[in-house]
Design a protein around this motif. Structure first.
Motif, mmCIF file in Angstrom:
data_model
loop_
_atom_site.group_PDB
_atom_site.id
_atom_site.type_symbol
_atom_site.label_atom_id
_atom_site.label_comp_id
_atom_site.label_asym_id
_atom_site.label_seq_id
_atom_site.Cartn_x
_atom_site.Cartn_y
_atom_site.Cartn_z
ATOM 1 N N LEU A 282 0.838 -1.207 0.000
ATOM 2 C CA LEU A 282 0.000 0.000 0.000
ATOM 3 C C LEU A 282 0.872 1.256 0.000
ATOM 4 O O LEU A 282 0.588 2.218 -0.708
ATOM 5 N N GLU A 283 1.939 1.215 0.791
ATOM 6 C CA GLU A 283 2.829 2.391 0.838
ATOM 7 C C GLU A 283 3.466 2.639 -0.527
ATOM 8 O O GLU A 283 3.519 3.765 -0.986
ATOM 9 N N ARG A 284 3.902 1.551 -1.181
ATOM 10 C CA ARG A 284 4.501 1.690 -2.529
ATOM 11 C C ARG A 284 3.479 2.293 -3.488
ATOM 12 O O ARG A 284 3.755 3.230 -4.222
ATOM 13 N N GLU A 285 2.247 1.740 -3.483
ATOM 14 C CA GLU A 285 1.206 2.208 -4.403
ATOM 15 C C GLU A 285 0.871 3.677 -4.161
ATOM 16 O O GLU A 285 0.727 4.460 -5.085
ATOM 17 N N LEU A 286 0.723 4.030 -2.874
ATOM 18 C CA LEU A 286 0.319 5.397 -2.542
ATOM 19 C C LEU A 286 1.423 6.393 -2.878
ATOM 20 O O LEU A 286 1.136 7.535 -3.251
ATOM 21 N N SER A 287 2.678 5.959 -2.785
ATOM 22 C CA SER A 287 3.772 6.904 -3.083
ATOM 23 C C SER A 287 3.868 7.188 -4.567
ATOM 24 O O SER A 287 4.518 8.145 -4.988
ATOM 25 N N LYS A 288 3.220 6.359 -5.413
ATOM 26 C CA LYS A 288 3.233 6.603 -6.869
ATOM 27 C C LYS A 288 2.326 7.775 -7.240
ATOM 28 O O LYS A 288 2.414 8.292 -8.335
ATOM 29 N N GLU A 289 1.356 8.086 -6.332
ATOM 30 C CA GLU A 289 0.344 9.086 -6.718
ATOM 31 C C GLU A 289 0.926 10.500 -6.828
ATOM 32 O O GLU A 289 1.821 10.846 -6.103
#
Ligand code: G1P
Length: 289
Positions: A282-289
């Motif tokens: 989730l942290e990886r995905e959210l940092s892409k935003e």
């Protein structure tokens, strides 16, 4: 009097989750790897109640199979040496006794509870709506049982909701007795914010005295043309008295797609086998935003 029985109405069609619920009861949709209905039944068990009464409708047979023994599956898993899985699937059927009653017509939640009268008889009982899931240190049903035992009356669970969401819930008009405890004066089903007597909502957990049945028997169809439990409770509150307890715990509305996803993420984050890796994802995905 001790609460020994819990009623869980599972007759709803689950149209909000189509096509997933075309052939599968919505109550069997998983929260990670546990059917949602099992999470609710575990709340019942952890509250010290051993008998569950499911109010079912058409197409809900798979729920009953889930709580039954599965000899073929257990035998196959045992032969393959998968004893941990055998334990996981048989534990729940050993611990709880499940009976079911068919609600022959979909006349509403109040009617579904009235159908349970023949197996409840004249004792207090719990009601759990399976679209509402809780993560709580003390099971929410047990929190209500403790209050009910002290005051000897019915108790409904309460949560605070924003005024713009009162139209989704039964809402109480209450008089505060102490921190978190209310005497219920009246209840309204799904009022708009400007009509709502408070922002204290019913999140689907109740301890009810058998007197509720006589009130439901004379309750006329209300919101959506359905016999509403909330309207029966309003009569009960006026004639027998009723308390509301603000419950401790996190509630998920899994009748709603976003709520369902949130429940899955929340339960998974708390699991040692999945939580750390999911958190990293989730942290990886959210940092892409
Ligand atoms: C039901 C009840 C409502 C309660 C809600 C909790 O409504 O009628 O009083 O607040 O559950 O989830 P439903 O969501 O089934 O329309």
């Amino acid at each position: 009097m001790k609460v020994r029985k819990a009623v869980i109405p599972v007759a709803g069609l689950g149209t909000r989750f189509l096509p997933a619920t075309k052939a599968c009861p919505k109550e069997l949709l998983p929260i990670v790897d546990v059917p949602a209905i099992q999470v609710v039944v575990e709340e019942v068990l952890h509250s010290g109640i051993e008998q569950v009464i499911l109010i079912t409708g058409r197409g809900k047979e798979a729920i009953l199979d889930h709580f039954d023994y599965s000899y073929e599956l257990e035998d196959t898993l045992t032969k393959r040496g998968k004893t941990d899985l055998v334990e996981a699937i048989s534990a729940i059927s050993r611990m709880v006794s499940v009976v079911s009653i068919r609600q022959k017509q979909p006349l509403g939640l109040g009617h579904a509870i009235l159908v349970a009268q023949e197996v409840i008889g004249s004792e207090p009982f719990a009601v759990l709506l399976p679209d509402d899931l809780f993560e709580a240190r003390i099971p929410v049903t047990r929190q209500l049982m403790e209050t009910s035992a002290i005051y000897g009356t019915g108790v409904v669970a309460l949560i605070e909701v924003p005024r713009e969401l009162t139209h989704r819930y039964g809402i109480i008009d209450g008089e505060q007795m102490e921190e978190g405890l209310y005497r219920v004066l009246d209840l309204v089903e799904k009022p708009d914010g400007d009509r709502a007597p408070s922002t204290l909502a019913l999140p689907g957990r109740y301890i009810l005295p058998p007197a509720i049945f006589k009130h439901l028997a004379v309750t006329r169809p209300g919101v959506n043309g359905e016999i509403q439990l909330t309207d029966g409770l309003a009569r009960l509150a006026r004639e027998e008295g009723l308390l509301g307890r603000v419950v401790e715990g996190t509630r998920h509305d899994i009748g709603d797609k976003l709520g369902f996803l949130q429940a899955n993420i929340s339960f998974a984050l708390r699991r040692p086998d999945l939580g750390p890796e999911l958190r990293r994802y989730l942290e990886r995905e959210l940092s892409k935003e």
